[in-house]
Motif scaffolding. Structure first.
Motif, mmCIF file in Angstrom:
data_model
loop_
_atom_site.group_PDB
_atom_site.id
_atom_site.type_symbol
_atom_site.label_atom_id
_atom_site.label_comp_id
_atom_site.label_asym_id
_atom_site.label_seq_id
_atom_site.Cartn_x
_atom_site.Cartn_y
_atom_site.Cartn_z
ATOM 1 N N GLU A 159 -41.089 -26.253 -19.415
ATOM 2 C CA GLU A 159 -41.159 -27.693 -19.649
ATOM 3 C C GLU A 159 -39.758 -28.307 -19.634
ATOM 4 O O GLU A 159 -38.757 -27.635 -19.898
ATOM 5 C CB GLU A 159 -41.849 -27.983 -20.980
ATOM 6 N N ASN A 160 -39.702 -29.610 -19.347
ATOM 7 C CA ASN A 160 -38.456 -30.387 -19.388
ATOM 8 C C ASN A 160 -37.343 -29.730 -18.575
ATOM 9 O O ASN A 160 -36.167 -29.730 -18.975
ATOM 10 C CB ASN A 160 -37.986 -30.582 -20.833
ATOM 11 N N ALA A 161 -37.690 -29.181 -17.422
ATOM 12 C CA ALA A 161 -36.700 -28.521 -16.575
ATOM 13 C C ALA A 161 -35.762 -29.560 -15.956
ATOM 14 O O ALA A 161 -36.205 -30.586 -15.440
ATOM 15 C CB ALA A 161 -37.388 -27.710 -15.489
ATOM 16 N N ALA A 187 -38.436 -20.425 -12.575
ATOM 17 C CA ALA A 187 -39.625 -19.578 -12.713
ATOM 18 C C ALA A 187 -39.453 -18.657 -13.907
ATOM 19 O O ALA A 187 -38.356 -18.179 -14.188
ATOM 20 C CB ALA A 187 -39.833 -18.753 -11.449
ATOM 21 N N LEU A 188 -40.556 -18.424 -14.589
ATOM 22 C CA LEU A 188 -40.578 -17.555 -15.766
ATOM 23 C C LEU A 188 -41.688 -16.536 -15.568
ATOM 24 O O LEU A 188 -42.828 -16.915 -15.296
ATOM 25 C CB LEU A 188 -40.815 -18.418 -17.011
ATOM 26 N N ASP A 222 -37.112 -25.919 -21.300
ATOM 27 C CA ASP A 222 -37.775 -25.500 -22.536
ATOM 28 C C ASP A 222 -38.843 -24.473 -22.197
ATOM 29 O O ASP A 222 -39.479 -24.552 -21.143
ATOM 30 C CB ASP A 222 -38.430 -26.688 -23.249
ATOM 31 N N VAL A 223 -39.041 -23.528 -23.109
ATOM 32 C CA VAL A 223 -40.114 -22.552 -22.974
ATOM 33 C C VAL A 223 -41.157 -22.844 -24.042
ATOM 34 O O VAL A 223 -40.847 -22.884 -25.237
ATOM 35 C CB VAL A 223 -39.594 -21.112 -23.122
ATOM 36 N N ALA A 251 -38.605 -15.532 -24.990
ATOM 37 C CA ALA A 251 -40.040 -15.391 -25.244
ATOM 38 C C ALA A 251 -40.486 -16.103 -26.508
ATOM 39 O O ALA A 251 -41.647 -16.523 -26.621
ATOM 40 C CB ALA A 251 -40.408 -13.912 -25.326
ATOM 41 N N ALA A 252 -39.574 -16.253 -27.455
ATOM 42 C CA ALA A 252 -39.936 -16.946 -28.695
ATOM 43 C C ALA A 252 -40.274 -18.407 -28.435
ATOM 44 O O ALA A 252 -41.145 -18.992 -29.085
ATOM 45 C CB ALA A 252 -38.788 -16.839 -29.702
ATOM 46 N N GLY A 253 -39.595 -18.999 -27.469
ATOM 47 C CA GLY A 253 -39.870 -20.383 -27.115
ATOM 48 C C GLY A 253 -39.405 -21.351 -28.181
ATOM 49 O O GLY A 253 -38.741 -20.986 -29.156
ATOM 50 N N GLY A 254 -39.738 -22.616 -27.953
ATOM 51 C CA GLY A 254 -39.475 -23.619 -28.976
ATOM 52 C C GLY A 254 -38.107 -24.259 -28.931
ATOM 53 O O GLY A 254 -37.748 -25.016 -29.838
#
Length: 235
Positions: A126-128, A217-218, A142-143, A184-187
């Motif tokens: 998100e928000n790339a 890419a993720l 953002d992840v 991986a935790a994101g946020g």
């Protein structure tokens, strides 16, 4: 889409080969099923290029092999096919989403049907933001961890067309594989180290032509596909 043209072309070729005066001629399919692969109503950003596919079954036939329905990089799909009773489902093990919600979707096709397929992705990008200053490219994103349990790598992709993915990137593909637990935790917002392309000939050519594009890419752990950001044009 590729699938639409292939199926329609096959039937039109068959109709051309068979004698036009016989009663056994088959008409070309003229009906359509179209839709998107979504999460909470929003289409997902995917690889495209026939990497992600849905499966379409038709009831009432002894031969029950599915027809592949390919999803493009903007999460959209369509297929040209005959009227009838169909069942649409995601392909097991294909796509950057969990097996949750793989309920069969019933479609009664009479002309045109629009049908979105809701899935639960492991992650979202998100928000790339991908920007260029001279020969230097910067990126942040953002992840959003939806149902993931790990990320194998994150990629910054650069190419000369808008068809950009982990396999098609004729300017650069930079893989970040360190500190994946943090991703991986994101946020929060993550950034790539600035990349200098002063010596990259394809980069310089793309700048002159105004055809430089970027995408992030993720790759979720255990997935056969990455999840992507929208393609960004770098002016």
């Amino acid at each position: 889409m590729n699938t639409l043209f292939k199926i329609c072309a096959a039937f039109m070729l068959a109709a051309f080969i068979l004698p036009s005066c016989t009663k056994d001629n088959y008409d070309a399919p003229e009906s359509f099923i179209a839709g998107r692969v979504t999460y909470k109503g929003e289409p997902l950003q995917l690889r495209g290029n026939e990497a992600v596919r849905l499966q379409l079954y038709q009831r009432g036939y002894a031969k029950h092999d599915p027809v592949n329905v390919y999803v493009n990089q903007d999460g959209e799909f369509s297929i040209c096919i005959f009227d009838g009773e169909y069942q649409l489902i995601t392909t097991a093990g294909n796509g950057p989403w969990t097996s949750e919600g793989r309920d069969t979707i019933e479609i009664n096709l009479r002309g045109t049907a629009t049908q979105d397929v809701e899935v639960v992705p492991y992650y979202l990008v998100e928000n790339a933001k991908i920007t260029r200053s001279g020969n230097v490219v910067s990126a942040s994103f953002d992840v959003n961890n939806i149902a993931g349990n790990g990320i194998d790598r994150v990629m910054l992709l650069l190419g000369t067309t808008q068809f950009l993915n982990d396999a098609e990137h004729n300017v650069d593909r930079y893989d970040e594989t360190d500190n994946m637990a943090e991703y991986a935790a994101g946020g929060k917002t993550y950034t790539f180290a600035n990349r200098d392309y002063i010596d990259n000939q394809m980069f310089q050519t793309a700048l002159k032509r105004g055809t430089l594009f970027g995408r992030i890419a993720l790759w979720p752990t255990g997935s056969d596909q990455a999840i992507y950001s929208p393609v960004t044009r770098l002016d």
